[in-house]
Design a protein around this motif. Structure first.
Motif, short mmCIF file in Angstrom:
data_model
loop_
_atom_site.label_atom_id
_atom_site.label_comp_id
_atom_site.label_asym_id
_atom_site.label_seq_id
_atom_site.Cartn_x
_atom_site.Cartn_y
_atom_site.Cartn_z
N HIS A 1 -1.74 1.06 -8.58
CA HIS A 1 -0.93 -0.15 -8.46
C HIS A 1 -1.43 -1.21 -9.41
CE1 HIS A 1 1.90 -0.59 -4.95
NE2 HIS A 1 1.52 0.66 -4.83
N ARG A 2 -0.57 -2.14 -9.67
CA ARG A 2 -1.02 -3.34 -10.37
C ARG A 2 -1.95 -4.09 -9.42
NH1 ARG A 2 3.57 -3.83 -7.91
NH2 ARG A 2 4.17 -5.71 -6.82
N PHE A 3 -2.61 -5.12 -9.92
CA PHE A 3 -3.55 -5.88 -9.10
C PHE A 3 -2.85 -6.43 -7.86
CE2 PHE A 3 -5.39 -9.98 -7.87
CZ PHE A 3 -6.66 -9.55 -7.52
N VAL A 4 -3.48 -6.27 -6.71
CA VAL A 4 -2.97 -6.80 -5.45
C VAL A 4 -4.07 -7.69 -4.87
CG1 VAL A 4 -2.17 -6.25 -3.12
CG2 VAL A 4 -1.54 -4.77 -5.04
N ASP A 5 -3.76 -8.96 -4.69
CA ASP A 5 -4.72 -9.93 -4.18
C ASP A 5 -4.77 -9.85 -2.66
OD1 ASP A 5 -6.43 -12.07 -3.84
OD2 ASP A 5 -5.26 -13.44 -5.08
N GLU A 6 -5.96 -9.89 -2.09
CA GLU A 6 -6.09 -9.90 -0.63
C GLU A 6 -5.80 -11.28 -0.05
OE1 GLU A 6 -10.04 -11.16 -2.17
OE2 GLU A 6 -8.71 -9.54 -2.71
N TYR A 7 -5.88 -12.31 -0.88
CA TYR A 7 -5.64 -13.68 -0.42
C TYR A 7 -4.14 -13.90 -0.23
CZ TYR A 7 -5.73 -18.75 -0.26
OH TYR A 7 -5.57 -20.05 0.12
N GLU A 8 -3.77 -14.40 0.94
CA GLU A 8 -2.36 -14.65 1.29
C GLU A 8 -1.50 -13.40 1.04
OE1 GLU A 8 -0.98 -18.27 -0.54
OE2 GLU A 8 -2.38 -19.49 0.61
N ASN A 9 -2.03 -12.26 1.41
CA ASN A 9 -1.37 -10.98 1.23
C ASN A 9 -0.40 -10.75 2.39
OD1 ASN A 9 -1.14 -7.99 1.74
ND2 ASN A 9 -2.28 -7.91 -0.18
N ASP A 10 0.89 -10.82 2.11
CA ASP A 10 1.91 -10.73 3.17
C ASP A 10 1.87 -9.40 3.91
OD1 ASP A 10 3.05 -13.32 2.67
OD2 ASP A 10 4.03 -12.48 0.91
#
Length: 171
Positions: free
Chosen positions: A126-135
């Motif tokens: 996957h492209r980068f996925v941020d854990e911050y405010e991750n829906d």
């Protein structure tokens, strides 16, 4: 309303209707990601996996999938105490968000003393996925917390106040 689409459907009321009218077939990338998830689940269960094996969906296992799965296993061992029950690829209902919202968190574990919930989401290819405010993570956590609160006989909001939650994205 799958949590994996939460970043979109929270902004677009017609997302559900669009996806029903125009369903998308699996792509080579989604099939590869599903195979990578199978690899980590097998390795967590202590079953051997090797390059060139075939996942249940027909995708051949690569060295990169095994390397990613080893990272997942190492993270689980570092974050979750031995003997803690692991919930791997278990569906979770999320009625707090919507009656039709449910999803399958990759890994979660709960400790009653102290009250700690660990939720781990694995992204392969996957492209980068941020854990911050991750829906997606927020949705999974909401469903798991509500199920745990019901298990312990506590009302909504009471259990949450004492619970520490750790959400990790591995990619």
């Amino acid at each position: 309303l799958p949590p994996s689409g939460a970043g979109t459907w929270k902004l677009c009321a017609l997302w559900v209707a669009m996806n029903q009218a125009y369903p998308q077939a699996d792509t080579p990338e989604t099939l590869e990601g599903n195979a990578a998830h199978w690899v980590f689940a097998e390795m967590l269960a202590g079953r051997p996996v090797s390059e060139g094996m075939q996942a249940p969906n027909g995708v051949f296992i690569t060295d990169e999938m095994i390397e990613g799965a080893e990272l997942v296993v190492d993270t689980v061992r570092a974050r979750i105490p031995a003997g803690t029950v692991l919930h791997v690829e278990e569906p979770v209902a999320i009625p707090r968000i919507h009656a039709q919202c449910w999803g399958t968190p990759d890994i979660w574990a709960f400790s009653a003393s102290p009250l700690v919930l660990e939720v781990i989401d694995y992204k392969f290819g996957h492209r980068f996925v941020d854990e911050y405010e991750n829906d997606q993570g927020v949705a999974y956590i909401a469903g798991i917390v509500d199920a745990l609160a019901a298990k312990f006989g506590e009302g909504p909001g009471l259990f949450d106040q004492r619970l520490k939650v750790n959400f990790t994205v591995i990619q």
